[in-house]
Design an enzyme around this catalytic site. Structure first.
Site, mmCIF file in Angstrom:
data_model
loop_
_atom_site.group_PDB
_atom_site.id
_atom_site.type_symbol
_atom_site.label_atom_id
_atom_site.label_comp_id
_atom_site.label_asym_id
_atom_site.label_seq_id
_atom_site.Cartn_x
_atom_site.Cartn_y
_atom_site.Cartn_z
ATOM 1 N N TYR A 1 0.548 -14.291 11.277
ATOM 2 C CA TYR A 1 -0.524 -13.410 10.803
ATOM 3 C C TYR A 1 -0.668 -13.559 9.280
ATOM 4 O O TYR A 1 0.332 -13.554 8.551
ATOM 5 C CB TYR A 1 -0.182 -11.963 11.170
ATOM 6 C CG TYR A 1 -1.199 -10.981 10.683
ATOM 7 C CD1 TYR A 1 -2.469 -10.922 11.242
ATOM 8 C CD2 TYR A 1 -0.902 -10.105 9.640
ATOM 9 C CE1 TYR A 1 -3.416 -10.022 10.783
ATOM 10 C CE2 TYR A 1 -1.844 -9.196 9.177
ATOM 11 C CZ TYR A 1 -3.097 -9.168 9.756
ATOM 12 O OH TYR A 1 -4.030 -8.280 9.296
ATOM 13 N N LYS B 1 -3.904 -2.423 16.875
ATOM 14 C CA LYS B 1 -4.427 -3.322 17.896
ATOM 15 C C LYS B 1 -4.265 -2.692 19.288
ATOM 16 O O LYS B 1 -4.890 -1.693 19.548
ATOM 17 C CB LYS B 1 -3.742 -4.690 17.776
ATOM 18 C CG LYS B 1 -3.712 -5.231 16.330
ATOM 19 C CD LYS B 1 -5.079 -5.498 15.714
ATOM 20 C CE LYS B 1 -5.048 -5.651 14.195
ATOM 21 N NZ LYS B 1 -4.087 -6.610 13.670
ATOM 22 N N ASP C 1 6.991 -10.179 15.664
ATOM 23 C CA ASP C 1 5.693 -9.510 15.688
ATOM 24 C C ASP C 1 5.171 -9.638 17.120
ATOM 25 O O ASP C 1 4.800 -10.720 17.569
ATOM 26 C CB ASP C 1 4.752 -10.193 14.690
ATOM 27 C CG ASP C 1 3.449 -9.431 14.503
ATOM 28 O OD1 ASP C 1 3.018 -8.768 15.461
ATOM 29 O OD2 ASP C 1 2.862 -9.528 13.404
ATOM 30 N N ARG D 1 7.133 12.662 5.382
ATOM 31 C CA ARG D 1 7.593 11.360 4.864
ATOM 32 C C ARG D 1 8.979 10.994 5.390
ATOM 33 O O ARG D 1 9.386 9.842 5.328
ATOM 34 C CB ARG D 1 7.574 11.360 3.329
ATOM 35 C CG ARG D 1 7.980 10.017 2.728
ATOM 36 C CD ARG D 1 7.621 9.881 1.254
ATOM 37 N NE ARG D 1 7.913 11.057 0.466
ATOM 38 C CZ ARG D 1 9.131 11.402 0.045
ATOM 39 N NH1 ARG D 1 10.196 10.662 0.335
ATOM 40 N NH2 ARG D 1 9.299 12.493 -0.661
HETATM 41 C C1 LIG Z 1 -3.347 -6.856 12.503
HETATM 42 C C2 LIG Z 1 -2.032 -7.510 12.564
HETATM 43 C C3 LIG Z 1 -1.008 -7.180 11.662
HETATM 44 C C4 LIG Z 1 -1.198 -6.194 10.530
HETATM 45 O O1 LIG Z 1 -1.467 -4.906 10.986
HETATM 46 P P1 LIG Z 1 -2.333 -3.824 10.155
HETATM 47 O O2 LIG Z 1 -2.298 -2.653 11.080
HETATM 48 O O3 LIG Z 1 -3.678 -4.394 9.903
HETATM 49 O O4 LIG Z 1 -1.605 -3.566 8.882
HETATM 50 C C5 LIG Z 1 0.215 -7.819 11.814
HETATM 51 N N1 LIG Z 1 0.415 -8.747 12.762
HETATM 52 C C6 LIG Z 1 -0.547 -9.100 13.631
HETATM 53 C C7 LIG Z 1 -0.272 -10.144 14.665
HETATM 54 C C8 LIG Z 1 -1.807 -8.502 13.570
HETATM 55 O O5 LIG Z 1 -2.763 -8.866 14.429
#
Ligand SMILES: *Cc1c(COP(=O)(O)O)cnc(C)c1O
Length: 388
Positions: free
Chosen positions: A102, A199, A174, A48
């Site tokens: 998102y 992703k 992001d 952690r």
């Molecule tokens: C999927 C996604 C997230 C969130 O990620 P998780 O791994 O599902 O928690 C945040 N921003 C974007 C652009 C995403 O495609």
């Protein structure tokens, strides 16, 4: 190894490897211990605390890819976002958030920020003037997302960052849709870059993870809060993510190349009303995308002509699968009106330009000719049906 900066695929393959000095194996060993000796050691290790051997090593690869000093790994992309925001915000602060965003991030801000007494403003658009108009005296953080989901709008990262810096405001982004292969926001002045590693970094639709990269001192600030929030990533998954990232450069370049070709193919097809892809010269921010991205990415959206049913079209596809997520090596499509934006009213969807005929396309690594044929075949089936 010389001090010269390594190329993309060398970073992906080698940076942050753990040497197996005992057996001389080719890959990093996995350390699953949750309990480490505490006397006569440099670091008191505990999972952690984000400091197991596998976590400490893999963040070096992520930092190298983003041109950052340091990084942390989290149990999901949302854990990365929530830790990043909560580390820098407190009661009485205000945050400016890009409107096209998102859905999970929007839900976090609307659902959780009020509980902590943190105020927020969603911008009206994604131009610099929209961000400027949203800033207040107590604004502490500006959050961007570019390219955005699902219409692939492009925000001017450098201009927004310059604006924020002139007012002493922290910037976060992001970078999930672009991946570090196609965009490195830290070089444009952004303070903190996050990814849903679920992703492109994972890339095989089998890992849930997140990451934030930035300066040593900002990452330390997130660590201080992170050990209390407890969102670190399991070492099994850290190890899988390291393996996946060895091919990140190869995968994303192949996907980006396919997306470029498919965007042009769709744009030329007279059953397609509109294509949204920053690599097309007709995209409103094509020039900006060319300036701030290394490649245009592998996500695109398109609208079928009126009269062609999007759901029926999806059912006719053989190779391209319907799927909620994105960025795997396999090509997938989804209808935002039925999935990510289903909770919006028709009016709200119309206001942001998401029609019921809009399809979001996550382009994979399959052969271009097979993807093209799959789409052509599905369209030809529907044409026959509409004539009958
Ligand atoms: C999927 C996604 C997230 C969130 O990620 P998780 O791994 O599902 O928690 C945040 N921003 C974007 C652009 C995403 O495609």
């Amino acid at each position: 190894m010389s001090k010269k900066k390594l190329g993309l695929n060398s970073i992906c393959t080698h940076v942050g490897e753990i040497k197996d000095s005992q057996f001389k194996g080719a890959i990093s060993p996995i350390y699953l211990s949750t309990s480490y000796a505490y006397d006569n050691v440099d670091v008191k290790r505990y999972p952690r605390y984000f400091n197991t051997p596998n976590q400490e090593h893999l963040v070096k690869k992520i930092a190298a890819l983003e041109g950052a000093e340091d990084a942390l790994l989290f149990g999901s992309g949302m854990a990365a976002i929530s830790h990043m925001f909560l580390a820098f915000l407190k009661k009485g602060d205000h945050i400016v958030v890009q409107n096209t965003l998102y859905g999970g991030t929007r839900n976090f801000i609307k659902g959780e920020c009020p509980k902590y007494g943190i105020a927020y403003t969603f911008t009206n658009g994604y131009a610099v003037s929209d961000f400027e108009a949203a800033i207040q005296d107590n604004t502490k953080l500006i959050h961007m997302e570019t390219p955005s989901n699902p219409l692939l709008t492009i925000t001017d990262i450098k201009a927004v960052t310059d604006l924020a810096q002139s007012k002493g405001i922290l910037t976060t982004i992001d970078n999930t849709f672009a991946s570090p292969v196609n965009q490195n926001p830290i070089a444009l002045g952004v303070d903190l870059v996050m990814h849903s590693a679920t992703k492109y970094l994972g890339g095989h639709s089998d890992i849930l993870a997140g990451t934030v990269a930035g300066s040593k001192s900002h990452i330390q600030d997130i660590w201080n809060v992170g050990i209390n929030l407890g969102g670190s990533l399991s070492d099994f998954t850290v190890w899988m993510l390291e393996r996946s990232m060895k091919t990140l450069g190869l995968r994303v370049k192949a996907q980006t190349k396919n997306a470029n070709k498919l965007a042009r193919f769709l744009d030329d097809n007279n059953h397609i009303a509109k294509v949204y892809y920053p690599g097309l010269p007709s995209h409103p921010e094509h020039k900006l995308a060319k300036l701030q991205m290394k490649g245009f990415g592998a996500m695109l959206s398109f609208e079928l002509n009126e009269g062609i049913d999007a759901k029926a079209f999806q059912k006719e596809l053989k190779l391209i699968k319907p799927s909620m997520s994105l960025a795997g090596v396999e090509s997938t499509m989804l209808l935002p009106s039925e999935t990510s934006h289903a909770l919006l009213t028709q009016d709200e969807r119309d206001a942001v330009g998401i029609s019921n005929n809009l399809i979001r396309f996550s382009v994979g690594i399959e052969s271009y000719k097979d993807l093209k044929r799959d789409i052509e075949h599905a369209l030809s089936k529907l044409k026959v049906a509409s004539l009958a």
